[in-house]
Design a protein around this motif. Structure first.
Motif, PDB file in Angstrom:
ATOM      1  N   GLU A  43       0.836  -1.210   0.000  1.00 21.84           N
ATOM      2  CA  GLU A  43       0.000   0.000   0.000  1.00 21.84           C
ATOM      3  C   GLU A  43       0.865   1.252   0.000  1.00 21.84           C
ATOM      4  OE1 GLU A  43      -3.262   2.259  -0.441  1.00 21.84           O
ATOM      5  OE2 GLU A  43      -3.171   0.089  -0.613  1.00 21.84           O
ATOM      6  N   GLU A  44       1.960   1.235   0.750  1.00 24.59           N
ATOM      7  CA  GLU A  44       2.871   2.381   0.746  1.00 24.59           C
ATOM      8  C   GLU A  44       3.478   2.591  -0.638  1.00 24.59           C
ATOM      9  OE1 GLU A  44       5.693   1.754   3.898  1.00 24.59           O
ATOM     10  OE2 GLU A  44       4.144   1.873   5.442  1.00 24.59           O
ATOM     11  N   LYS A  47       0.757   4.002  -2.898  1.00 28.75           N
ATOM     12  CA  LYS A  47       0.507   5.413  -2.597  1.00 28.75           C
ATOM     13  C   LYS A  47       1.635   6.292  -3.138  1.00 28.75           C
ATOM     14  CE  LYS A  47      -2.524   4.942   1.366  1.00 28.75           C
ATOM     15  NZ  LYS A  47      -2.716   5.177   2.796  1.00 28.75           N
ATOM     16  N   ARG A  48       2.854   5.820  -3.055  1.00 25.76           N
ATOM     17  CA  ARG A  48       3.993   6.595  -3.579  1.00 25.76           C
ATOM     18  C   ARG A  48       3.866   6.772  -5.089  1.00 25.76           C
ATOM     19  NH1 ARG A  48       6.557  10.185  -4.801  1.00 25.76           N
ATOM     20  NH2 ARG A  48       8.792  10.241  -5.014  1.00 25.76           N
ATOM     21  N   GLU A  50       1.076   6.729  -6.725  1.00 26.18           N
ATOM     22  CA  GLU A  50      -0.049   7.637  -6.951  1.00 26.18           C
ATOM     23  C   GLU A  50       0.331   9.094  -6.672  1.00 26.18           C
ATOM     24  OE1 GLU A  50      -2.960   5.515  -4.652  1.00 26.18           O
ATOM     25  OE2 GLU A  50      -3.674   4.446  -6.435  1.00 26.18           O
ATOM     26  N   GLU A  51       1.277   9.321  -5.775  1.00 25.90           N
ATOM     27  CA  GLU A  51       1.797  10.680  -5.571  1.00 25.90           C
ATOM     28  C   GLU A  51       2.479  11.176  -6.849  1.00 25.90           C
ATOM     29  OE1 GLU A  51       4.398  10.510  -2.183  1.00 25.90           O
ATOM     30  OE2 GLU A  51       2.744  10.150  -0.785  1.00 25.90           O
ATOM     31  N   GLU A  54      -0.130  12.272  -9.278  1.00 28.56           N
ATOM     32  CA  GLU A  54      -0.622  13.618  -8.947  1.00 28.56           C
ATOM     33  C   GLU A  54       0.370  14.691  -9.382  1.00 28.56           C
ATOM     34  OE1 GLU A  54      -1.841  13.961  -4.841  1.00 28.56           O
ATOM     35  OE2 GLU A  54      -2.920  12.054  -4.959  1.00 28.56           O
ATOM     36  N   GLN A 108      -0.526   4.047 -12.860  1.00 29.27           N
ATOM     37  CA  GLN A 108      -1.717   3.521 -12.187  1.00 29.27           C
ATOM     38  C   GLN A 108      -1.738   1.999 -12.274  1.00 29.27           C
ATOM     39  OE1 GLN A 108      -3.999   5.316 -10.233  1.00 29.27           O
ATOM     40  NE2 GLN A 108      -4.307   3.187  -9.619  1.00 29.27           N
ATOM     41  N   ALA A 111       0.605   0.816  -9.612  1.00 27.79           N
ATOM     42  CA  ALA A 111      -0.007   0.874  -8.277  1.00 27.79           C
ATOM     43  C   ALA A 111      -0.970  -0.298  -8.096  1.00 27.79           C
ATOM     44  CB  ALA A 111      -0.736   2.207  -8.088  1.00 27.79           C
ATOM     45  N   ARG A 115      -0.897  -3.495  -5.342  1.00 26.71           N
ATOM     46  CA  ARG A 115      -2.062  -3.916  -4.547  1.00 26.71           C
ATOM     47  C   ARG A 115      -2.428  -5.375  -4.846  1.00 26.71           C
ATOM     48  NH1 ARG A 115      -3.799   1.862  -5.301  1.00 26.71           N
ATOM     49  NH2 ARG A 115      -3.394   2.751  -3.251  1.00 26.71           N
TER      50      ARG A 115
END
Length: 137
Positions: A43-44, A47-48, A50-51, A54, A108, A111, A115
């Motif tokens: 998950e970390e 999230k990284r 996904e950062e 962004e 994506q 990521a 998952r």
């Protein structure tokens, strides 16, 4: 229209290919049962990634601003230069905006792959727990 290579984006396209290969490798390892990540770590990592997606969104907005270059005059040279900026920014096959969107999509997928590795870890953990319980009975 200009190609990605002619537009100076050859390195970016190669980088995108490399990221695609990484994503494919992660997915293959997960599918083969060779990669199962601790859910928290996965998950970390997701999230990284996904950062980064962004951050690329901010870059995409800047890239799109290149398509509206003003102040180069009404002379043919100025108009041609403005068109070149627009093409480099927005060409649907090789423009910077398209490359950024493709990179976002690939990240994506990466990521999602992390998952997926976490799901496999949980499934393996649950299977091992079930096997232990059956063995103790």
């Amino acid at each position: 229209m200009a190609s990605a290579e002619a537009g100076g984006f050859a390195a970016a396209k190669e980088g995108l290919k490399a990221i695609g290969a990484q994503t494919q490798s992660i997915n293959q390892q997960v599918s083969a049962g060779k990669l199962a990540l601790d859910p928290q770590v996965a998950e970390e990592a997701a999230k990284r990634v996904e950062e980064e997606i962004e951050a690329l969104q901010k870059l995409l907005k800047k890239t799109q601003a290149l398509s509206v270059v003003k102040g180069l005059g009404d002379y043919p040279d100025g108009q041609q230069l403005a068109q070149r900026f627009q093409d480099k920014a927005t060409d649907s096959n090789s423009g910077a905006a398209e490359l950024v969107r493709n990179l976002q999509e690939e990240l994506q997928k990466q990521a999602d792959a992390f998952r997926g590795a976490a799901r496999d870890y949980r499934a393996t953990d649950e299977q091992n727990s079930d096997d232990l319980r059956r063995g103790m009975q």
